[in-house]
Motif scaffolding. Structure first.
Motif, mmCIF file in Angstrom:
data_model
loop_
_atom_site.group_PDB
_atom_site.id
_atom_site.type_symbol
_atom_site.label_atom_id
_atom_site.label_comp_id
_atom_site.label_asym_id
_atom_site.label_seq_id
_atom_site.Cartn_x
_atom_site.Cartn_y
_atom_site.Cartn_z
ATOM 1 N N ALA A 143 0.829 -1.213 0.000
ATOM 2 C CA ALA A 143 0.000 0.000 0.000
ATOM 3 C C ALA A 143 0.863 1.263 0.000
ATOM 4 C CB ALA A 143 -0.926 -0.006 1.215
ATOM 5 N N THR A 144 1.977 1.223 0.728
ATOM 6 C CA THR A 144 2.873 2.384 0.772
ATOM 7 C C THR A 144 3.488 2.650 -0.595
ATOM 8 O OG1 THR A 144 3.389 2.021 3.110
ATOM 9 C CG2 THR A 144 4.961 3.320 1.837
ATOM 10 N N ILE A 145 3.900 1.601 -1.276
ATOM 11 C CA ILE A 145 4.470 1.761 -2.622
ATOM 12 C C ILE A 145 3.421 2.323 -3.586
ATOM 13 C CG2 ILE A 145 5.391 0.503 -4.607
ATOM 14 C CD1 ILE A 145 6.781 -1.366 -2.568
ATOM 15 N N ILE A 146 2.186 1.822 -3.490
ATOM 16 C CA ILE A 146 1.093 2.351 -4.311
ATOM 17 C C ILE A 146 0.893 3.842 -4.025
ATOM 18 C CG2 ILE A 146 -1.427 2.300 -4.637
ATOM 19 C CD1 ILE A 146 -1.261 -0.755 -4.202
ATOM 20 N N PHE A 147 0.895 4.191 -2.742
ATOM 21 C CA PHE A 147 0.715 5.587 -2.346
ATOM 22 C C PHE A 147 1.811 6.476 -2.934
ATOM 23 C CE2 PHE A 147 1.425 9.169 0.518
ATOM 24 C CZ PHE A 147 0.136 9.663 0.696
ATOM 25 N N LEU A 148 3.049 6.011 -2.887
ATOM 26 C CA LEU A 148 4.157 6.790 -3.437
ATOM 27 C C LEU A 148 3.979 7.013 -4.942
ATOM 28 C CD1 LEU A 148 7.204 5.191 -1.561
ATOM 29 C CD2 LEU A 148 6.143 7.411 -1.120
ATOM 30 N N PHE A 149 3.525 5.977 -5.655
ATOM 31 C CA PHE A 149 3.285 6.112 -7.094
ATOM 32 C C PHE A 149 2.182 7.134 -7.375
ATOM 33 C CE2 PHE A 149 5.590 2.113 -7.908
ATOM 34 C CZ PHE A 149 6.240 2.443 -9.093
ATOM 35 N N ILE A 150 1.050 6.997 -6.672
ATOM 36 C CA ILE A 150 -0.102 7.860 -6.926
ATOM 37 C C ILE A 150 0.222 9.320 -6.622
ATOM 38 C CG2 ILE A 150 -2.488 8.367 -6.244
ATOM 39 C CD1 ILE A 150 -2.260 5.862 -7.919
ATOM 40 N N THR A 151 1.028 9.546 -5.587
ATOM 41 C CA THR A 151 1.372 10.927 -5.199
ATOM 42 C C THR A 151 2.624 11.428 -5.915
ATOM 43 O OG1 THR A 151 2.563 10.102 -3.253
ATOM 44 C CG2 THR A 151 0.258 10.744 -2.949
ATOM 45 N N GLN A 152 3.000 10.753 -6.981
ATOM 46 C CA GLN A 152 4.105 11.185 -7.853
ATOM 47 C C GLN A 152 5.435 11.295 -7.088
ATOM 48 O OE1 GLN A 152 2.215 14.854 -9.166
ATOM 49 N NE2 GLN A 152 1.528 13.889 -11.069
ATOM 50 N N PHE A 153 5.610 10.432 -6.097
ATOM 51 C CA PHE A 153 6.840 10.387 -5.292
ATOM 52 C C PHE A 153 7.159 11.744 -4.660
ATOM 53 C CE2 PHE A 153 7.165 7.010 -8.431
ATOM 54 C CZ PHE A 153 7.443 5.916 -7.613
ATOM 55 N N LYS A 154 6.099 12.446 -4.237
ATOM 56 C CA LYS A 154 6.279 13.751 -3.593
ATOM 57 C C LYS A 154 5.963 13.738 -2.100
ATOM 58 C CE LYS A 154 5.222 16.448 -7.781
ATOM 59 N NZ LYS A 154 4.297 17.444 -8.392
ATOM 60 N N VAL A 155 5.256 12.695 -1.638
ATOM 61 C CA VAL A 155 4.775 12.663 -0.250
ATOM 62 C C VAL A 155 5.422 11.491 0.504
ATOM 63 C CG1 VAL A 155 2.756 12.613 1.247
ATOM 64 C CG2 VAL A 155 2.572 13.585 -1.063
ATOM 65 N N PRO A 156 6.345 11.766 1.423
ATOM 66 C CA PRO A 156 7.030 10.685 2.149
ATOM 67 C C PRO A 156 6.199 10.148 3.319
ATOM 68 C CG PRO A 156 7.877 12.796 2.879
ATOM 69 C CD PRO A 156 6.867 13.107 1.806
ATOM 70 N N ALA A 157 5.132 9.424 2.983
ATOM 71 C CA ALA A 157 4.230 8.904 4.012
ATOM 72 C C ALA A 157 4.194 7.379 3.972
ATOM 73 C CB ALA A 157 2.825 9.460 3.809
ATOM 74 N N TYR A 158 4.119 6.763 5.164
ATOM 75 C CA TYR A 158 4.005 5.306 5.249
ATOM 76 C C TYR A 158 2.573 4.952 5.634
ATOM 77 C CZ TYR A 158 5.338 0.481 5.819
ATOM 78 O OH TYR A 158 5.430 -0.880 5.638
ATOM 79 N N LEU A 159 2.002 3.938 4.965
ATOM 80 C CA LEU A 159 0.644 3.500 5.235
ATOM 81 C C LEU A 159 0.659 2.228 6.090
ATOM 82 C CD1 LEU A 159 -0.013 5.581 3.072
ATOM 83 C CD2 LEU A 159 -1.641 3.958 2.078
ATOM 84 N N GLY A 160 0.062 2.325 7.280
ATOM 85 C CA GLY A 160 -0.042 1.173 8.172
ATOM 86 C C GLY A 160 -1.489 0.839 8.470
#
Length: 435
Positions: free
Chosen positions: A53-70
């Motif tokens: 999910a974290t990798i998906i999030f990084l892709f969707i946010t264009q690698f601009k948001v350093p957030a981890y999904l737990g």
């Protein structure tokens, strides 16, 4: 604003990547495995799905948001409600929770699409602090009985009995987490859950509460416990599942927005504008959908990892991605997952007392930070009704012409939104985000 050690797109050295990624992985580890343990799901698949999910999030946010999904704590009660737990604490119908979580992910995507086309201010008017804050309090206090029961009671021949020995393990865990959070500085203060669990586990080993038989029997490498629709459970959508799970997005979307604002301040960016709230919300929703599709709990951005960013001033998305990869790899270590399964219930109860209390207190903090006026009868009425309906466990049950049941915090959230919309005196602009 302190200068970043590694900014968003800075590439760390190989040594930095490994050590800093481990640091982020450990920051989210305790909370992420705690959620599935409490609701009878698999910690291994929760860990795997958090990385994906974290990798998906990084892709969707264009690698601009350093957030981890737990794993999200907001869905603990709804998952228990729709999945059920047997005497061993294992979910009876885990597929119901997965169906509900996938629906939550779809709702996230729909809201993201609307925000993309219309902006976000309508959402903030729909979810002001006077609605969101008491629902957050309900989430925390509604789980308080579960935490205390886990901390001090054991089941002997299907009868709950008080155990001073087990309660001592819970108290050691609780106070260890408090000490790390309050008295320690830097990175240790950002991981009180994990460190509290470790101290409580060591104490439990000393007093004989841990049985290592299943650790010895476990394979070094093992596939996570996937839970696939149509394979491991019948994919059947019901109104009960949807009405128990979906209304909680009232809280989780607000939580998501709050995290984006805080994260933006930490890294000196405006994430509401770039890459946009619609992208970060879509990333969260798609991560939740994929997580549920393979058997993991709903996802959320993690305050623990934002804390690590603030302390270390390492904002690199490569480090966040590295933590995600490490989580995926560790989920395949059978021995490690077996050790997690031996954590005594009392230890989980002890850490839950702190966690659920913090959830409730964060609702109170929202009231304070937004200077909610309880001299205003409108605010008093909305908060009062939400609290009593949610904590009291009120429900609406209809059996004809079709079966519908809405209860607890889901009902409280829906009533809160409706009351805010229909009661006179609603401010024209509420809880606006920073431009």
């Amino acid at each position: 604003m302190s200068k970043a050690v590694l900014d968003i797109n800075d590439k760390p050295t190989a040594g930095q990547l490994v050590t800093l990624s481990f640091q982020h992985m450990f920051a989210m580890f305790g909370a992420t495995i705690l959620v599935p343990t409490l609701v009878g799901l698999s910690p291994s698949i929760a860990l795997l799905s958090s990385g994906i999910a974290t990798i998906i999030f990084l892709f969707i946010t264009q690698f601009k948001v350093p957030a981890y999904l737990g794993s999200s704590f907001a869905f603990i009660s709804p998952i228990i409600m729709v999945a059920g737990l047997n005497e061993a604490g294992v979910a009876v119908n885990p597929g119901n929770a997965m169906i509900g979580a996938m629906a939550v992910g779809i709702v996230y995507a729909i809201v993201a699409l609307i925000i993309w086309n219309t902006g976000y201010k309508w959402l903030m008017r729909l979810l002001p602090p006077i609605v969101v804050a008491p629902v957050i309090i309900v989430i925390g206090l509604g789980l308080s009985g579960t935490a205390v029961d886990m901390a001090m009671n054991i089941t002997v021949e299907n009868v709950k009995q008080y155990s001073g020995l087990h309660f001592s393990a819970a108290l050691v865990t609780l106070f260890a987490a408090i000490i790390f959070n309050v008295y320690f500085k830097n990175i240790l203060s950002a991981m009180p859950i994990l460190l509290g669990l470790i101290v409580g586990y060591i104490y439990s080993c000393i007093i004989g509460l841990v049985n290592f038989a299943q650790v010895k029997a476990a394979a070094w490498f093992a596939l996570p416990d996937f839970l696939l629709p149509g394979v491991d459970y019948e994919f059947k959508i019901t109104s009960t599942i949807l009405l128990a799970m979906v209304p909680i997005v009232i809280v989780t979307i607000s939580e998501h927005i709050g995290h984006q604002l805080v994260l933006g301040k930490v890294v000196n960016r405006n994430y509401i504008k770039d890459p946009g709230l619609h992208r970060s919300l879509l990333g969260d929703g798609l991560g939740t959908f994929v997580s549920a599709f393979i058997g993991g709990p709903p996802k959320t951005t993690y305050g623990e990892n934002i804390g690590v960013l603030a302390i270390t001033r390492v904002y690199s998305i490569y480090v966040i991605g590295g933590a995600a990869v490490l989580a995926i790899v560790i989920s395949f270590f059978g021995k490690a997952m077996a050790v997690i399964s031996t954590i005594p219930t009392a230890v989980l109860g002890g850490i839950s007392i702190l966690l659920f209390g913090i959830i409730a207190s964060s609702g109170l903090r929202m009231f304070v930070e937004n200077k909610t006026d309880f001299g205003n009868n409108r605010n008093m009425v909305i908060a009062s009704v939400i609290l009593v309906v949610g904590i009291g466990g009120a429900k609406i049950s209809i059996t004809y012409p079709f079966e519908i049941e809405i209860s607890g915090m889901a009902l409280a959230a829906i009533i809160g939104v409706l009351m805010n919309l229909v009661l006179p005196g609603r401010p024209k602009q509420e809880n606006e985000l920073e431009e």
